[in-house]
Motif scaffolding. Structure first.
Motif, PDB file in Angstrom:
ATOM      1  N   LEU A  24       0.833  -1.211   0.000  1.00 35.73           N
ATOM      2  CA  LEU A  24       0.000   0.000   0.000  1.00 35.73           C
ATOM      3  C   LEU A  24       0.866   1.259   0.000  1.00 35.73           C
ATOM      4  O   LEU A  24       1.859   1.334   0.730  1.00 35.73           O
ATOM      5  N   VAL A  26       0.279   5.537   0.244  1.00 34.51           N
ATOM      6  CA  VAL A  26      -0.694   6.620   0.403  1.00 34.51           C
ATOM      7  C   VAL A  26      -0.027   7.976   0.231  1.00 34.51           C
ATOM      8  O   VAL A  26       1.154   8.154   0.531  1.00 34.51           O
ATOM      9  N   LEU A  39      -6.710  12.612   0.591  1.00 33.41           N
ATOM     10  CA  LEU A  39      -5.863  11.423   0.552  1.00 33.41           C
ATOM     11  C   LEU A  39      -5.953  10.722  -0.797  1.00 33.41           C
ATOM     12  O   LEU A  39      -7.035  10.558  -1.347  1.00 33.41           O
ATOM     13  N   LEU A  40      -4.801  10.310  -1.305  1.00 29.08           N
ATOM     14  CA  LEU A  40      -4.750   9.470  -2.496  1.00 29.08           C
ATOM     15  C   LEU A  40      -4.079   8.161  -2.107  1.00 29.08           C
ATOM     16  O   LEU A  40      -3.325   8.111  -1.138  1.00 29.08           O
ATOM     17  N   SER A  41      -4.346   7.112  -2.865  1.00 32.96           N
ATOM     18  CA  SER A  41      -3.677   5.849  -2.557  1.00 32.96           C
ATOM     19  C   SER A  41      -3.487   5.023  -3.815  1.00 32.96           C
ATOM     20  O   SER A  41      -4.180   5.208  -4.821  1.00 32.96           O
ATOM     21  N   THR A  42      -2.511   4.133  -3.744  1.00 28.93           N
ATOM     22  CA  THR A  42      -2.264   3.204  -4.835  1.00 28.93           C
ATOM     23  C   THR A  42      -1.513   2.002  -4.253  1.00 28.93           C
ATOM     24  O   THR A  42      -1.382   1.889  -3.035  1.00 28.93           O
ATOM     25  N   LYS A  43      -1.073   1.114  -5.109  1.00 28.23           N
ATOM     26  CA  LYS A  43      -0.253  -0.012  -4.663  1.00 28.23           C
ATOM     27  C   LYS A  43       0.938  -0.164  -5.586  1.00 28.23           C
ATOM     28  O   LYS A  43       0.815   0.112  -6.779  1.00 28.23           O
ATOM     29  N   ARG A 169       4.646  12.997   7.525  1.00 23.05           N
ATOM     30  CA  ARG A 169       4.312  12.416   8.831  1.00 23.05           C
ATOM     31  C   ARG A 169       2.904  11.824   8.774  1.00 23.05           C
ATOM     32  O   ARG A 169       2.662  10.703   9.229  1.00 23.05           O
ATOM     33  N   ALA A 170       1.960  12.560   8.173  1.00 23.88           N
ATOM     34  CA  ALA A 170       0.580  12.073   8.077  1.00 23.88           C
ATOM     35  C   ALA A 170       0.506  10.822   7.197  1.00 23.88           C
ATOM     36  O   ALA A 170      -0.140   9.841   7.556  1.00 23.88           O
ATOM     37  N   LEU A 173       1.688   7.845   9.165  1.00 22.32           N
ATOM     38  CA  LEU A 173       0.726   7.393  10.183  1.00 22.32           C
ATOM     39  C   LEU A 173      -0.465   6.694   9.540  1.00 22.32           C
ATOM     40  O   LEU A 173      -0.959   5.692  10.053  1.00 22.32           O
ATOM     41  N   ILE A 174      -0.924   7.225   8.414  1.00 27.69           N
ATOM     42  CA  ILE A 174      -2.106   6.657   7.751  1.00 27.69           C
ATOM     43  C   ILE A 174      -1.789   5.281   7.161  1.00 27.69           C
ATOM     44  O   ILE A 174      -2.505   4.310   7.393  1.00 27.69           O
ATOM     45  N   GLY A 177      -1.349   2.797  10.018  1.00 26.56           N
ATOM     46  CA  GLY A 177      -2.601   2.488  10.717  1.00 26.56           C
ATOM     47  C   GLY A 177      -3.514   1.605   9.897  1.00 26.56           C
ATOM     48  O   GLY A 177      -4.263   0.789  10.433  1.00 26.56           O
ATOM     49  N   LEU A 178      -3.435   1.731   8.582  1.00 27.25           N
ATOM     50  CA  LEU A 178      -4.286   0.916   7.729  1.00 27.25           C
ATOM     51  C   LEU A 178      -3.797  -0.501   7.633  1.00 27.25           C
ATOM     52  O   LEU A 178      -4.561  -1.445   7.748  1.00 27.25           O
ATOM     53  N   GLY A 181      -4.329  -2.198  10.943  1.00 28.79           N
ATOM     54  CA  GLY A 181      -5.750  -2.443  11.196  1.00 28.79           C
ATOM     55  C   GLY A 181      -6.262  -3.661  10.448  1.00 28.79           C
ATOM     56  O   GLY A 181      -7.033  -4.449  10.978  1.00 28.79           O
ATOM     57  N   GLN A 182      -5.785  -3.833   9.213  1.00 32.90           N
ATOM     58  CA  GLN A 182      -6.260  -4.964   8.416  1.00 32.90           C
ATOM     59  C   GLN A 182      -5.608  -6.281   8.846  1.00 32.90           C
ATOM     60  O   GLN A 182      -6.162  -7.340   8.666  1.00 32.90           O
TER      61      GLN A 182
END
Lengths: 187, 187
Positions: A24, A26, A39-43, A169-170, A173-174, A177-178, A181-182
């Motif tokens: 992941l 982000v 927020l954007l995300s990819t893999k 930093r964000a 953390l994001i 945390g993801l 969490g998973q």
């Protein structure tokens, strides 16, 4: 530099050293140094070759692309040694690029690690082509589309809560945390 | 209320109306109204029954539990009508709970939607047991462990960038950016 200038910090999530497959990634968009804007995300493939393509797609497909000015990367590679081509990222997105490193990389150790991977000479060449590492405002940077003075201004504007630019930093953390969490691990 | 008080805003990611299975839920931890402090995540079954269990586990397993004071939820349910039991969430986490709603819910429309789902009477009872809806600082709230005055203080401290508490705005942006990023949709 305008106070409300937008930058995106990009980081990858944690992964096991012996894992395979996708990692992941982000991107946290900030307006100035404290305003979280999106927020954007990819893999990307672990130790693969698609980091540049994935970042270009993620950025150019986003509604933020027209407002963004700066990309801040945590090191030159994502998902292990999936190396980002800074020239392509700069040219294909039109954004200015800062690679942020907390300390001067040990290039001998990097080369040793890279030599264990596929097509290591091409990978090593990409790492070298990222170019000169500047000490700027307490960290180390590689830059595209901006000089050291502009980099220092960007760091001053965005480094508000720690010794890292806030978007980075964000993002850290994001992504952390993801993934935790998973996987059910303690965050 | 201390300026650095910690709250977590919890929101779910987007999902197709006809989808089945799990829906991403993220919690954004903030110190005060602008300091992003960390991210937690979990999944809940769409229109299922596990929202309370999942939130309790997510919160109690986290390193933030000892510093947190407030949970801010975007409505009484996650993943469609997976209803949160506010009393259980309050008692089992020890945290004060605010359900935030932008407008007064149309209870007749809610009941009609719920009647199409499994065990609708139990679900409807849970929704009713969330209790009185207070108008507080321009939004509508259901509360556990705090009164309207404390809710107003919490809203004043955390509503810094929009008309929503910042932890909830961030959770919404993060959950949305992740789900869209993984599905390839424009963010």
């Amino acid at each position: 530099m305008k106070e409300g200038v937008r930058s995106i910090g990009i980081d990858d999530g944690p992964f096991a050293r012996d894992s395979k497959g996708d990692v992941l990634v982000v991107g946290a968009v900030f307006k100035g140094g404290t305003w979280f804007d999106g927020l954007l995300s990819t893999k990307v493939r672990k130790d693969g070759w698609n980091a540049t393509d994935r970042l270009v797609s993620m950025l150019c497909a986003s509604k933020f692309i027209r407002q963004l000015h700066y990309v801040i990367l945590d090191g030159i590679a994502l998902g292990g040694f999936n190396v980002v081509d800074l020239d392509r990222l700069n040219k294909e997105t039109g954004l200015k690029i800062m690679v942020s490193m907390r300390k001067m990389p040990d290039m001998r150790a990097v080369k040793k690690a890279v030599m264990n991977l596929s097509r290591w000479k091409s990978r090593w060449k990409m790492i070298l082509s990222a170019g000169r590492i500047y000490p700027v405002g307490g960290i180390f940077c590689q830059l595209r589309g901006m000089d050291e003075n502009e980099a220092l201004e960007l760091l001053k504007l965005t480094t508000t809560r720690s010794n890292l630019p806030e978007p980075l930093r964000a993002a850290h953390l994001i992504a952390g945390g993801l993934v935790r969490g998973q996987s059910g691990k303690r965050a």
